[in-house]
Design an enzyme around this catalytic site. Structure first.
Site, PDB file in Angstrom:
ATOM      1  N   GLU A  16       0.689  -1.110  -0.178  1.00  0.00           N
ATOM      2  CA  GLU A  16      -0.103  -0.020   0.004  1.00  0.00           C
ATOM      3  C   GLU A  16       0.914   1.141   0.145  1.00  0.00           C
ATOM      4  OE1 GLU A  16      -4.047   1.648   0.209  1.00  0.00           O
ATOM      5  OE2 GLU A  16      -3.020  -0.189  -0.634  1.00  0.00           O
ATOM      6  N   THR A  17       1.731   1.663  -1.094  1.00  0.00           N
ATOM      7  CA  THR A  17       2.702   2.481  -1.157  1.00  0.00           C
ATOM      8  C   THR A  17       2.277   3.399  -2.158  1.00  0.00           C
ATOM      9  OG1 THR A  17       4.244   0.746  -0.767  1.00  0.00           O
ATOM     10  CG2 THR A  17       4.975   2.645  -1.980  1.00  0.00           C
TER      11      THR A  17
END
Length: 471
Positions: free
Chosen positions: A287-288
């Site tokens: 989740e970047t």
């Protein structure tokens, strides 16, 4: 949060490590006593000190032209007033709905009517997040690092079985670090030092330097085999030697030493895929957010910020509006390693910003490209593939980012993006690689900015001076 900043005023690169440390109660014995044999994943037990806010503040203090309170205003507006959810985000959100439903705070914050993810085009707001950001805007980072917001987080985490204390939050400091680099094809490639995996990308480049990669052909079977085998070696080294810098007995620079790299390169068999287990858990979720920006003064930033897994730990302390990351999953329970879990340690991180400079005639360095790739353990692999597309195969920047990629997962398992054809897949299989269905694999979005030479005119070819076009 990590960043590499080119300061035009100082003519220098700065590195920032804003990762948080394990809580005072996060011990190997405590985790083993709960029955864990490997680090838990997507759990409140993985929550370490949130570091991103300290990094935002440090960047703005050193290089910013506005205050933290000003920088937060647009986010406060979107959280308060809402925004329409885009199709891709809606799809990803829906895939995590069942996990979000397991946590009371996450369900109330991120699920419509507590039951589902928002549909594409549906308006979504998060008033709790707006209140948290307003508090930070008014009180500064201390609101989280020891103040009332931090107390709320610590209380909620402890009630769910996590390991944070308020003193852990009070001790959070972003750290300015010296980036590390290697020369490659007339350029210099920069990454941040551990506790991240940037050294793996540099070690891969060092192993690949002597080969005639262009002659092998971009995304041919021999070319992909060589890159995959180099990746396996570099990641094995990172798993063994990299972690909290204070706990590392082997410095990152030792992994880039000529003799060490030559010995590792000699292990690459051009005819057979190495069949050994991956040294660590294959990190396939991420989740970047990666972004890069430049301004008219010539300053550039390579910036990456992450919750690790989708919605991080999946835990939202009621009323805060934000999911807590689960970066503690990057530790190992194996004893005696730099990355063995322990209080006050920073875990091994997958998120890595990157930068490229080009030597000038005065013996210094000029900024050339700020770039990054998302996708957990895909990132070093993606960095190398984008760079080779540019520096070896002469692609322009958009082509270099769009070109199909491989992603090595673990053991002999490899995924190839769909445009890579059946003949290449068959040839790799003959070498012993196991082809994995790529539809469930993330190959990493990317962003990059290239600094064009002075006097560049639209329509000319910047590659005549070794430059790639910027988009």
């Amino acid at each position: 949060m990590f960043a590499i900043v080119w300061s035009a005023k100082d003519h220098k690169l700065y590195g920032l490590n804003a990762s948080g440390r394990a809580g005072a109660l996060m011990t190997r014995d405590a985790l083993l006593a709960r029955g864990h044999r490997t680090m838990p994943v997507e759990s409140v037990e993985d929550v370490t000190v949130p570091g991103a806010l300290s990094g935002w503040d440090a960047l703005l203090h050193r290089f910013g032209t506005i205050t933290l309170a000003q920088a937060l205003q647009p986010a406060i507006g979107y959280a308060e007033n809402g925004f329409p959810v885009t199709p891709i985000i809606s799809q990803d959100w829906a895939s995590e709905a069942a996990r979000l439903a397991r946590d009371d705070g996450a369900r109330a914050t991120f699920l419509v009517d507590g039951t589902r993810a928002p549909h594409a085009g549906e308006w979504f707001s998060n008033p709790d997040l707006a209140r948290s950001f307003r508090l930070i805007a008014a009180q500064g980072p201390a609101a989280l690092y020891g103040g009332e917001l931090g107390q709320r987080v610590v209380t909620g985490v402890r009630q769910l079985g996590g390991y944070l204390t308020l003193d852990d939050l009070r001790g959070q400091r972003a750290e300015w670090v010296e980036p590390i680099s290697v020369p490659f094809k007339g350029y210099r490639v920069w990454e941040l030092p551990p506790n991240g995996q940037g050294v793996a990308a540099l070690e891969m480049l060092r192993m690949l330097e002597p080969y005639d990669l262009r002659a092998l052909g971009q995304n041919s079977a021999p070319y992909l085999h060589l890159l995959i085998e180099a990746k396996k070696l570099a990641f094995a080294d990172a798993a063994r030697y990299v972690g909290e810098p204070a706990a590392m007995q082997t410095p990152a620079t030792a992994l880039l030493d000529d003799r060490f790299v030559a010995a590792r390169r000699a292990l690459i068999d051009p005819h057979h895929a190495a069949d050994r287990p991956d040294p660590g858990r294959a990190l396939t979720a991420s989740e970047t957010i990666y972004l890069t920006a430049a301004d008219s003064a010539g300053n550039m930033v390579s910036f990456i910020n992450s919750l690790f897994d989708a919605f991080g730990s999946g835990v939202v302390v009621a009323g805060t509006g934000f999911a807590l990351q689960d970066r503690g999953a990057g530790f190992t329970l194996d004893p005696g390693l730099p990355n063995t879990v322990a209080p006050g340690k920073r875990p091994f991180h997958t998120i890595i910003p990157a930068f490229v400079t080009k030597p000038d005639s005065q013996g210094g360095e000029q900024p050339w490209m700020s770039f990054g790739v998302m996708g957990g353990s895909m990132q070093p692999q993606g960095h190398v593939q984008v760079l080779l597309n540019l520096l070896v195969f002469g692609m322009d920047l958009q082509q270099a980012i769009d070109a199909p990629r491989f992603r090595h997962l673990d053991g002999r398992r490899v995924a190839l993006e769909a445009p890579i054809g059946d003949s290449v897949r068959s040839a790799l299989a003959a070498l012993g690689h196991l082809m994995v269905d790529e539809r469930a694999v993330a190959f990493g979005g990317a962003q990059a900015i290239i600094r064009l030479p002075r006097g560049y005119e639209a329509g000319s070819d910047p590659r005549k001076d070794g430059m790639a076009a910027g988009y």
